[in-house]
Design an enzyme around this catalytic site. Structure first.
Site, mmCIF file in Angstrom:
data_model
loop_
_atom_site.group_PDB
_atom_site.id
_atom_site.type_symbol
_atom_site.label_atom_id
_atom_site.label_comp_id
_atom_site.label_asym_id
_atom_site.label_seq_id
_atom_site.Cartn_x
_atom_site.Cartn_y
_atom_site.Cartn_z
ATOM 1 C CD GLU A 48 -2.645 -0.113 2.656
ATOM 2 O OE1 GLU A 48 -2.749 0.799 3.113
ATOM 3 O OE2 GLU A 48 -2.738 -0.861 3.552
ATOM 4 C CG ASP A 59 -3.646 7.899 8.308
ATOM 5 O OD1 ASP A 59 -3.791 6.388 8.757
ATOM 6 O OD2 ASP A 59 -3.580 8.119 6.802
#
Lengths: 260, 399
Positions: A48, A59
């Site tokens: 990824e 995040d």
């Protein structure tokens, strides 16, 4: 046809898969490309590549700081495709990008899918795009034969889990716990429930567990019931601490979790 | 498309709005939407909120004519909707009490909020104290410094204030941090969003809670002045006070609706927050709307002397109303706003918030297009107490 799900399926016989995240342009584009290649050489089965974004609400601090640095160092969206092209030419693993939605919308979703596909990417993970808003993206990724990964979470209803399964291609991202990215000591038991829901709503779907995974033990446990374990922050942290060598060591350590 | 503009509800306002958030939040948004849809038709809820507004907020707020202020601009009449007289000093309390009651209905004992100027944070901390909820307020580190008194107010009210040190350290980043908290604690926590932005149902619900401003003032104009205003004006950051006063007038075709955005150092510079004037459509904080961004879709940093307008996004309903031509938006610089702030103080004895001063400053710009004797209704969305340090420094009263 999905290269990503083929890899996940094939690896089930040998103990499962490790899916590894690394942000592009961190700390520089050259170093991030080399880090990504090294990850695949050290045991990552699906890659990824994170596209830095100014407002990454999914995040935790480790990835925020890395992507903030990448942006401060001049990361440009158009550089993504050249980076993907190089990484994909140097590794066997399918290469996905992980991107928040606004950069794709501004670039143009059709054009984004086309250039991604031409660069050799296998697909994209879009954490803030839900299937309900994704009609155009589903069409664009179908046209360019790209995987697209949507999320299923502990609070998703059966109907929504079904939508994640039927809309995703490649795998369904099973969110292990209610929270953002970042290593956690104990993985929520909820991960198992999410995977069970995916199995029941989408019997043909591959599913990988992410958010909070940081040890070989967790990788092993996840692969006992899911089709792959996704690791991001732990790898970024290793790189921050000891550069590419420590990153390779961390990948190798976690890859041991794949042996039965 | 609804027949009347005022009947339009989310998730979409034209092409704007929607839900661009992680799947982790969808169940909570659905629960909130269902709870709100039920509550808005429940006489008990309506009565509970109305009672709080009457006995706690101080509603209805009055309208005040400002003849000396008007005369210094030209041949017009100016009316001020006095949201500054509400408890906690701004319009923000309208939405906060509504959402705090919904949080209780959902059995959630913890609320989180973002704040820029601190007004929404103070209102949230106030509602939390009143209703016995735990409250955490996220505030950009830059804003905690320029609005230090409001930080103290929130702490005095029992709230925890978290200074956000990521990104540009202002309102945008405070919202990011609140969203991260919500993703992690969604089962026990309600995110009490303070403006008409964010994912559905926030833009519709927050608008509805503020629509009392327009409903009251429309009737007050009819009762006390004898006619509707020719112009309704309000400042626009995220857009909550503006949509609150605009909404009751949306279908009054002869009433012109004007929003004033923060132009900071000027829209010709990069240092401004004039999202509707200078931005283009994109996604931020869960909704599609106008947005200040670079060519890659990275959000730009906004700049304004007013922390409450210092935001690179705007509510989706404003984006829609702009595109269909029902509302207009004009940029007002820091200097123009501060000049208007002092003018109102010295002509009428009312010190407005710096945010609100942008709306006051915009009237002069409209003059060439106004007929003599035009009636202008301005939402006086907040009072200037919180801005005294900024204003005192700006005007050289303190160094």
């Amino acid at each position: 046809m999905s290269r990503t799900s083929d890899v996940l399926k094939a690896n089930k016989a040998t103990g499962g898969s490790l899916i590894g995240y690394f942000p592009l342009g961190f700390p520089s584009m050259r170093e991030s490309i080399d880090a990504a290649v090294a990850m695949c050489e050290s045991g990552v089965d699906v890659l990824e590549l994170g596209i830095p974004y100014s407002d990454p609400v999914m995040d935790g601090l480790v990835i925020q700081q890395a992507t903030e640095l990448s942006l401060a160092n001049g990361f440009k969206l158009k550089d993504t495709f050249e980076a993907v092209r190089e990484v994909a030419s140097r590794v066997q693993a399918p290469v996905l990008v992980m991107t928040y939605w606004n950069p794709v919308m501004q670039f143009g979703q059709e054009r984004f899918a086309k250039e991604l596909s031409e660069a050799g990417a296998a697909g994209a993970i879009t954490p803030d795009l839900i299937p309900d808003e994704a009609a155009g993206w589903i069409k664009a990724t179908d046209e360019h034969n790209l995987d697209r990964v949507f999320l299923a979470t502990p609070t998703s209803s059966a109907t929504r889990t079904e939508a994640a399964c039927s809309s995703s291609k490649g795998f369904v991202y099973a969110v292990s716990t209610m929270g953002i990215t970042g290593a956690r000591e104990d993985l929520d038991q909820k991960a198992k429930q999410v995977v069970a829901a995916v199995r029941s709503q989408g019997p043909d779907s591959m599913t990988a567990v992410g958010i909070g995974v940081s040890t070989a033990k967790q990788v092993r446990e996840i692969n006992s019931y899911a089709d792959g374990a996704i690791v991001g922050s732990a790898f970024v942290k290793a790189y921050q601490h000891g550069g590419i060598e420590e990153l390779k060591a961390k990948v190798a350590e976690l890859a041991k979790g794949k042996s039965k | 498309m609804a027949e009347k503009l005022a009947d339009q509800v989310g998730p979409y306002f034209g092409e704007f709005g929607g839900r661009f958030v992680p799947e982790s939040l969808i169940a909570a948004l659905d629960e909130l939407d269902a709870t709100y849809q039920h509550a808005r038709k429940d006489p008990a809820f309506i009565e509970q909120l109305a009672h709080l507004h009457k006995t706690y907020t101080g509603r209805p707020s009055i309208i005040t004519e400002a003849p000396k202020f008007a005369a210094s601009i030209g041949d017009i009449r100016v009316f001020l909707k006095r949201e500054d007289l509400n408890h906690t000093g701004s319009h923000k309390i309208n939405n906060v009490l509504g959402q705090a009651l919904l949080a209780k209905r959902m059995g959630k004992k913890r609320i989180i909020a973002e704040t820029g100027a601190g007004q929404h944070g103070v209102a949230s901390a106030t509602a939390a104290a009143l209703l016995g909820l735990e409250c955490v307020v996220y505030m950009g580190e830059v804003d905690t410094i320029r609005q230090a008194l409001n930080v103290a107010r929130m702490r005095l009210l029992g709230a925890e204030v978290v200074a956000v040190t990521t990104g540009s350290r202002t309102l945008k980043d405070a919202i990011n941090e609140a969203l991260r908290d919500w993703v992690a604690n969604v089962e026990t926590t309600h995110y009490l969003l303070g403006t008409v932005a964010g994912p559905h149902p926030f833009p519709t619900m927050v608008r509805d809670f503020h629509s009392v401003i327009g409903i009251e003032s429309r009737q007050q104009m009819l009762d006390q002045v004898g006619s509707l205003p020719d112009v309704v004006a309000a400042c626009v950051g995220g857009g909550s006070n503006a949509i609150g006063i605009f909404h009751a007038f949306l279908d009054d075709e002869n009433v012109r609706l004007v929003g004033m955005e923060a132009a900071g150092d000027g829209v010709e510079t990069l240092r401004h927050a004039a999202t509707l004037s200078m931005g283009r459509p994109g996604v931020l904080h869960g909704a599609k709307s106008y947005l200040l961004q670079d060519e890659d879709g990275q959000t730009s940093e906004s700049h304004s002397i007013s922390a409450g307008l210092d935001y690179p996004g705007v509510g989706p309903e404003h984006a829609w109303l702009k595109d269909i031509g029902r509302t207009e938006y004009i940029p007002i610089t820091d200097t123009e706003a501060m000049t208007a702030l002092r003018l109102l103080a010295q002509t009428e004895g009312i010190i407005p918030a710096i945010e609100t001063a942008h709306a006051l400053a915009g009237i002069e710009k409209l003059m060439p297009s106004l007929r003599p004797g035009s009636k202008v209704l301005i939402n006086l969305s907040g009072r200037g107490d919180k801005d005294m340090e900024t204003a005192a420094k700006y005007f050289g009263f303190i160094s």
